[in-house]
Design a protein around this motif. Structure first.
Motif, PDB file in Angstrom:
ATOM      1  N   LEU A  40       0.787  -0.900  -0.392  1.00  0.00           N
ATOM      2  CA  LEU A  40      -0.289  -0.077  -0.188  1.00  0.00           C
ATOM      3  C   LEU A  40       0.670   0.807   0.485  1.00  0.00           C
ATOM      4  CD1 LEU A  40      -2.523  -0.993   3.143  1.00  0.00           C
ATOM      5  CD2 LEU A  40      -2.557  -1.615   0.049  1.00  0.00           C
ATOM      6  N   LEU A  41       2.625   1.240   0.619  1.00  0.00           N
ATOM      7  CA  LEU A  41       3.539   2.456   0.435  1.00  0.00           C
ATOM      8  C   LEU A  41       3.412   2.333  -0.550  1.00  0.00           C
ATOM      9  CD1 LEU A  41       3.716   1.900   4.352  1.00  0.00           C
ATOM     10  CD2 LEU A  41       1.774   3.475   2.857  1.00  0.00           C
ATOM     11  N   LYS A  42       4.256   1.221  -1.080  1.00  0.00           N
ATOM     12  CA  LYS A  42       5.489   0.841  -1.992  1.00  0.00           C
ATOM     13  C   LYS A  42       5.296   0.671  -3.400  1.00  0.00           C
ATOM     14  CE  LYS A  42       9.922   0.050  -2.424  1.00  0.00           C
ATOM     15  NZ  LYS A  42      11.648  -0.352  -2.200  1.00  0.00           N
ATOM     16  N   ARG A  43       5.468   0.237  -4.473  1.00  0.00           N
ATOM     17  CA  ARG A  43       4.671   0.006  -5.638  1.00  0.00           C
ATOM     18  C   ARG A  43       6.461  -0.580  -5.838  1.00  0.00           C
ATOM     19  NH1 ARG A  43       2.293   1.758 -11.468  1.00  0.00           N
ATOM     20  NH2 ARG A  43       2.505  -0.703 -12.220  1.00  0.00           N
ATOM     21  N   GLN A  44       5.802  -2.437  -5.693  1.00  0.00           N
ATOM     22  CA  GLN A  44       6.844  -3.616  -5.688  1.00  0.00           C
ATOM     23  C   GLN A  44       6.902  -3.908  -7.204  1.00  0.00           C
ATOM     24  OE1 GLN A  44       6.626  -6.564  -3.754  1.00  0.00           O
ATOM     25  NE2 GLN A  44       6.874  -5.740  -1.771  1.00  0.00           N
ATOM     26  N   SER A  45       8.318  -3.337  -7.787  1.00  0.00           N
ATOM     27  CA  SER A  45       8.907  -3.744  -9.325  1.00  0.00           C
ATOM     28  C   SER A  45      10.069  -4.974  -9.826  1.00  0.00           C
ATOM     29  CB  SER A  45       9.053  -2.972  -9.977  1.00  0.00           C
ATOM     30  OG  SER A  45      10.049  -2.104  -9.293  1.00  0.00           O
ATOM     31  N   PHE A  46       9.842  -5.171 -10.652  1.00  0.00           N
ATOM     32  CA  PHE A  46      11.354  -6.547 -11.407  1.00  0.00           C
ATOM     33  C   PHE A  46      11.836  -6.143 -12.454  1.00  0.00           C
ATOM     34  CE2 PHE A  46       7.562  -8.959 -10.260  1.00  0.00           C
ATOM     35  CZ  PHE A  46       7.763  -9.722 -11.597  1.00  0.00           C
ATOM     36  N   ARG A  47      12.586  -6.667 -12.818  1.00  0.00           N
ATOM     37  CA  ARG A  47      12.885  -6.403 -13.426  1.00  0.00           C
ATOM     38  C   ARG A  47      13.608  -7.704 -14.637  1.00  0.00           C
ATOM     39  NH1 ARG A  47      16.196  -2.026 -16.753  1.00  0.00           N
ATOM     40  NH2 ARG A  47      15.463  -1.120 -14.989  1.00  0.00           N
ATOM     41  N   ASN A  48      13.474  -7.541 -15.764  1.00  0.00           N
ATOM     42  CA  ASN A  48      13.797  -9.616 -16.399  1.00  0.00           C
ATOM     43  C   ASN A  48      15.144  -9.446 -16.826  1.00  0.00           C
ATOM     44  OD1 ASN A  48      11.997  -7.741 -18.827  1.00  0.00           O
ATOM     45  ND2 ASN A  48      13.420  -9.100 -19.439  1.00  0.00           N
ATOM     46  N   ASN A  49      15.883 -10.170 -16.402  1.00  0.00           N
ATOM     47  CA  ASN A  49      17.282 -10.443 -17.044  1.00  0.00           C
ATOM     48  C   ASN A  49      17.438 -11.666 -17.483  1.00  0.00           C
ATOM     49  OD1 ASN A  49      19.763 -10.573 -16.700  1.00  0.00           O
ATOM     50  ND2 ASN A  49      19.928  -9.714 -14.810  1.00  0.00           N
ATOM     51  N   THR A  50      17.695 -11.725 -19.270  1.00  0.00           N
ATOM     52  CA  THR A  50      17.991 -12.840 -18.865  1.00  0.00           C
ATOM     53  C   THR A  50      19.880 -12.711 -19.689  1.00  0.00           C
ATOM     54  OG1 THR A  50      17.667 -12.179 -21.433  1.00  0.00           O
ATOM     55  CG2 THR A  50      16.285 -13.458 -20.093  1.00  0.00           C
ATOM     56  N   ILE A  51      20.770 -11.503 -18.992  1.00  0.00           N
ATOM     57  CA  ILE A  51      22.116 -11.615 -19.097  1.00  0.00           C
ATOM     58  C   ILE A  51      22.876 -12.063 -18.453  1.00  0.00           C
ATOM     59  CG2 ILE A  51      23.882  -9.251 -20.460  1.00  0.00           C
ATOM     60  CD1 ILE A  51      21.056  -9.851 -21.995  1.00  0.00           C
ATOM     61  N   ASP A  52      22.311 -11.769 -16.933  1.00  0.00           N
ATOM     62  CA  ASP A  52      23.204 -11.801 -16.197  1.00  0.00           C
ATOM     63  C   ASP A  52      23.383 -13.943 -16.543  1.00  0.00           C
ATOM     64  OD1 ASP A  52      24.680  -9.703 -15.643  1.00  0.00           O
ATOM     65  OD2 ASP A  52      23.229  -8.992 -14.495  1.00  0.00           O
ATOM     66  N   ARG A  53      24.434 -14.486 -16.271  1.00  0.00           N
ATOM     67  CA  ARG A  53      24.250 -15.561 -16.135  1.00  0.00           C
ATOM     68  C   ARG A  53      23.627 -16.167 -14.659  1.00  0.00           C
ATOM     69  NH1 ARG A  53      29.933 -18.886 -16.307  1.00  0.00           N
ATOM     70  NH2 ARG A  53      30.846 -18.364 -14.576  1.00  0.00           N
ATOM     71  N   ASP A  54      24.018 -15.895 -13.935  1.00  0.00           N
ATOM     72  CA  ASP A  54      23.295 -15.957 -12.044  1.00  0.00           C
ATOM     73  C   ASP A  54      22.503 -15.037 -11.214  1.00  0.00           C
ATOM     74  OD1 ASP A  54      25.235 -13.714 -12.546  1.00  0.00           O
ATOM     75  OD2 ASP A  54      26.107 -13.895 -10.365  1.00  0.00           O
ATOM     76  N   LYS A  55      22.165 -14.296 -13.374  1.00  0.00           N
ATOM     77  CA  LYS A  55      20.902 -13.773 -12.221  1.00  0.00           C
ATOM     78  C   LYS A  55      19.760 -13.863 -12.630  1.00  0.00           C
ATOM     79  CE  LYS A  55      23.997 -10.795  -9.596  1.00  0.00           C
ATOM     80  NZ  LYS A  55      24.457  -9.431 -10.080  1.00  0.00           N
ATOM     81  N   ILE A  56      19.310 -14.642 -13.940  1.00  0.00           N
ATOM     82  CA  ILE A  56      18.126 -15.136 -14.300  1.00  0.00           C
ATOM     83  C   ILE A  56      16.482 -14.774 -13.914  1.00  0.00           C
ATOM     84  CG2 ILE A  56      17.687 -16.570 -15.885  1.00  0.00           C
ATOM     85  CD1 ILE A  56      20.064 -15.938 -17.456  1.00  0.00           C
ATOM     86  N   LEU A  57      16.064 -13.797 -14.232  1.00  0.00           N
ATOM     87  CA  LEU A  57      14.532 -14.189 -14.053  1.00  0.00           C
ATOM     88  C   LEU A  57      13.518 -13.488 -14.930  1.00  0.00           C
ATOM     89  CD1 LEU A  57      13.247 -11.439 -11.411  1.00  0.00           C
ATOM     90  CD2 LEU A  57      12.347 -11.850 -13.190  1.00  0.00           C
ATOM     91  N   VAL A  58      12.519 -14.463 -14.938  1.00  0.00           N
ATOM     92  CA  VAL A  58      11.680 -14.605 -16.124  1.00  0.00           C
ATOM     93  C   VAL A  58      10.343 -14.419 -15.905  1.00  0.00           C
ATOM     94  CG1 VAL A  58      11.388 -15.841 -18.825  1.00  0.00           C
ATOM     95  CG2 VAL A  58      13.476 -15.785 -18.064  1.00  0.00           C
ATOM     96  N   PRO A  59      10.307 -13.200 -15.563  1.00  0.00           N
ATOM     97  CA  PRO A  59       8.626 -13.524 -15.435  1.00  0.00           C
ATOM     98  C   PRO A  59       7.653 -14.514 -16.611  1.00  0.00           C
ATOM     99  CG  PRO A  59       9.725 -11.353 -15.569  1.00  0.00           C
ATOM    100  CD  PRO A  59      10.387 -12.223 -16.397  1.00  0.00           C
ATOM    101  N   ALA A  60       6.228 -14.872 -15.471  1.00  0.00           N
ATOM    102  CA  ALA A  60       5.925 -15.410 -17.175  1.00  0.00           C
ATOM    103  C   ALA A  60       4.657 -14.712 -17.386  1.00  0.00           C
ATOM    104  CB  ALA A  60       4.824 -16.050 -15.849  1.00  0.00           C
ATOM    105  N   ASN A  61       4.577 -15.305 -18.412  1.00  0.00           N
ATOM    106  CA  ASN A  61       4.227 -14.429 -20.019  1.00  0.00           C
ATOM    107  C   ASN A  61       5.045 -13.438 -20.816  1.00  0.00           C
ATOM    108  OD1 ASN A  61       1.455 -15.638 -19.645  1.00  0.00           O
ATOM    109  ND2 ASN A  61       0.452 -14.267 -18.141  1.00  0.00           N
ATOM    110  N   TRP A  62       5.939 -13.474 -20.144  1.00  0.00           N
ATOM    111  CA  TRP A  62       7.221 -12.851 -21.137  1.00  0.00           C
ATOM    112  C   TRP A  62       8.098 -13.306 -21.933  1.00  0.00           C
ATOM    113  CZ3 TRP A  62      12.051 -13.281 -21.216  1.00  0.00           C
ATOM    114  CH2 TRP A  62      13.158 -12.052 -21.975  1.00  0.00           C
ATOM    115  N   ASP A  63       8.457 -14.865 -21.598  1.00  0.00           N
ATOM    116  CA  ASP A  63       9.066 -15.838 -22.517  1.00  0.00           C
ATOM    117  C   ASP A  63       8.224 -15.978 -23.785  1.00  0.00           C
ATOM    118  OD1 ASP A  63      11.674 -17.030 -22.996  1.00  0.00           O
ATOM    119  OD2 ASP A  63      11.441 -17.824 -21.435  1.00  0.00           O
TER     120      ASP A  63
END
Length: 518
Positions: free
Chosen positions: A293-316
């Protein structure tokens, strides 16, 4: 003018209206309704996490990462662990709960009930079925845990967990299946037709909702429940590279393979590292519909850094997966996966222990799991096969190193064994015929030793010269045959002196008792 009887009737009427009698109806419980409305207003949204895979320790690690207070980096790991409720996950289906706090750490946004299961056995299916009801399915997220300590098992583990989930979901009643279908339709259309901003949030691309058509391989094996795959311990990638000779090709193949499978289920993927900031919390909150309610949480997809992969649903999509490296057969793997997940789950212990690489559901050789395990090979199994001669043509040589203390203990045992063998050889070779000959009868030894000298009363005496003179004196006396002494006494005296000096010669560096040595 009203009569008294009329006034009396009016007063009676007024009295009846102001104070209704019990005949008008049952009395209402005002306090119960007030308490019910207050409890409803303060009732926390309840969410469910179904955590599958991993060990009890890695499951706790996931919960610690998920519950970590990312707003305060000064909190130590011990304090973060102390905030966690107790976790019961040693046997069968485990359970714990987590309260999700807002950014100010005061308001509680939701309560998350976490159910934990380590083995994809059919015997645990009856434990999962009661958790999936028409009321709980829209508030449930399935999380499959994988470990970077054994990435060669990922394909088989994923397959067995998907098989178990399908077995449980198919056995649900019709009402639950209807809710499940509606939930999947909403999840599949959720955030489609959106543009991703630089901050990772998504906004509509136009004033009206737009639904884009699905691409090849997307959502063709929806499970009915949102799915997220978490690959823990990404810091172990360096160890695989250092100890087992892995290269970028192996890591690229793994992420391509896993993304090809997950896009079929509309699942998300994330790599995590212990005690390092990551977007796991934001991803899980977004999947469960928990919003601050106070802070909008966001995250960035990441497919570049091999140890920080993040693929959200409906993105790939397949087009994005092809960019990693060419020559990857997405069509064949996708088709084989759809066939393999139809069977019931099998025990994991029979799949990757090195006993066999054949798969029961891949008689024609088109098995996604077999393709994966032929490319990503267990280093221990690869070494054993190389010794057996079945891995000819491979240039890899895997060596298992031991710790320093273990290595030194083994070397000490080897040295002790060699010492015992040497002593045994000396004892067997040594005999009376090989005893050391007297010094005077060994010219070679005398040559190496040199003259034996000692100091007697301040005079340097040569033992060899003294022994020679004694022998000459004895010979001269025996020829003269002096009558002063008997031949036996003279011979005994000379023999004693000869023995004395002969003893000095046999012990180089020795000196008579009481005389200083040089």
């Amino acid at each position: 003018m009203p009569t008294s009887s009329q006034n009396t009737g009016k007063r009676a009427s007024i009295g009846n209206n102001s104070r209704p009698s019990s005949k008008d109806g049952p009395k209402k419980n005002i306090w119960s309704s007030m308490l019910d409305s207050s409890a409803t207003a303060k009732r926390l949204p309840e969410k469910n996490l179904l955590i599958l895979g991993g060990t009890p320790e890695s499951q706790r690690e996931f919960l610690e990462t998920f519950a970590a207070d990312t707003s305060d980096s000064g909190i130590s790991n011990e304090k973060r662990k102390a905030k966690l409720p107790p976790v019961a996950n040693q046997f069968a289906l485990g359970y714990t709960y987590l309260d999700v706090l807002d950014a100010d750490q005061e308001d509680t946004l939701a309560r998350v009930s976490a159910y934990l299961l380590s083995e994809p056995s059919l015997s645990f299916a009856p434990l999962l079925k009661p958790l999936l009801t028409p009321q709980s399915i829209p508030e449930t997220l399935v999380v499959i845990l994988l470990e970077w300590s054994d990435p060669w098992t990922w394909a088989r583990r994923l397959r067995e967990w998907v098989r178990l989930l399908r077995h449980v979901l198919i056995s649900l009643d019709d009402e639950t299946k209807i809710v499940m279908e509606a939930n999947m339709t909403e999840w599949r259309n959720h955030k489609r037709g959106m543009d991703v901003t630089s901050a990772g949030s998504q906004v509509p691309s136009s004033g009206r909702p737009v639904t884009l058509p699905l691409g090849p391989g997307e959502w063709d094996e929806g499970l009915g429940i949102p799915l997220c795959v978490v690959c823990q311990g990404a810091d172990k990638m360096d160890k695989l590279e250092r100890d087992h000779g892995w290269h970028e090709e192996e890591f690229d193949f793994i992420v391509q393979f896993v993304r090809t499978l997950l896009v079929k289920h509309g699942a998300s993927l994330i790599y995590t590292t212990p005690f390092h900031a990551n977007s796991l919390q934001s991803l899980i909150h977004s999947s469960l519909g928990i919003h601050s309610l106070l802070k909008r949480q966001s995250f960035r997809n990441n497919t570049i850094d091999r140890d920080k992969i993040l693929v959200p649903a409906n993105w790939d999509s397949w087009a994005k997966i092809r960019l990693i490296q060419g020559g990857f057969d997405m069509e064949g793997i996708s088709t084989a996966w759809s066939i393999e997940i139809q069977d019931p789950p099998e025990p994991l212990s029979n799949g990757y222990d090195g006993a066999s690489t054949e798969d029961s559901g891949a008689d024609d050789g088109m098995s996604a799991v077999v393709i994966y395990e032929q490319t990503i090979i267990d280093p221990k199994r690869d070494t054993s096969l190389a010794h057996a001669g079945s891995q000819q043509g491979r240039n890899k040589i895997e060596v298992e190193t031991s710790d320093m203390q273990g290595f030194l203990n083994k070397q000490l045992e080897v040295l002790e064994q060699l010492k015992m063998e040497d002593e045994k050889d000396r004892s067997t070779k040594k005999g009376p015929q090989q005893e050391m000959a007297p010094v005077e009868n060994s010219p070679e030894v005398n040559e190496h030793i040199g003259p034996v000298q000692f100091n007697m009363g301040g005079i340097q005496v040569d033992a060899d010269d003294m022994l020679r003179k004694l022998k000459e004196r004895e010979a001269g006396r025996s020829q003269r045959k002096e009558p002063a002494s008997t031949p036996g006494e003279e011979k005994a005296h000379n023999q004693a002196l000869a023995n004395f000096f002969a003893g000095l010669v046999k012990k180089p560096g020795g000196s008579p008792r009481g005389s200083p040595s040089v």
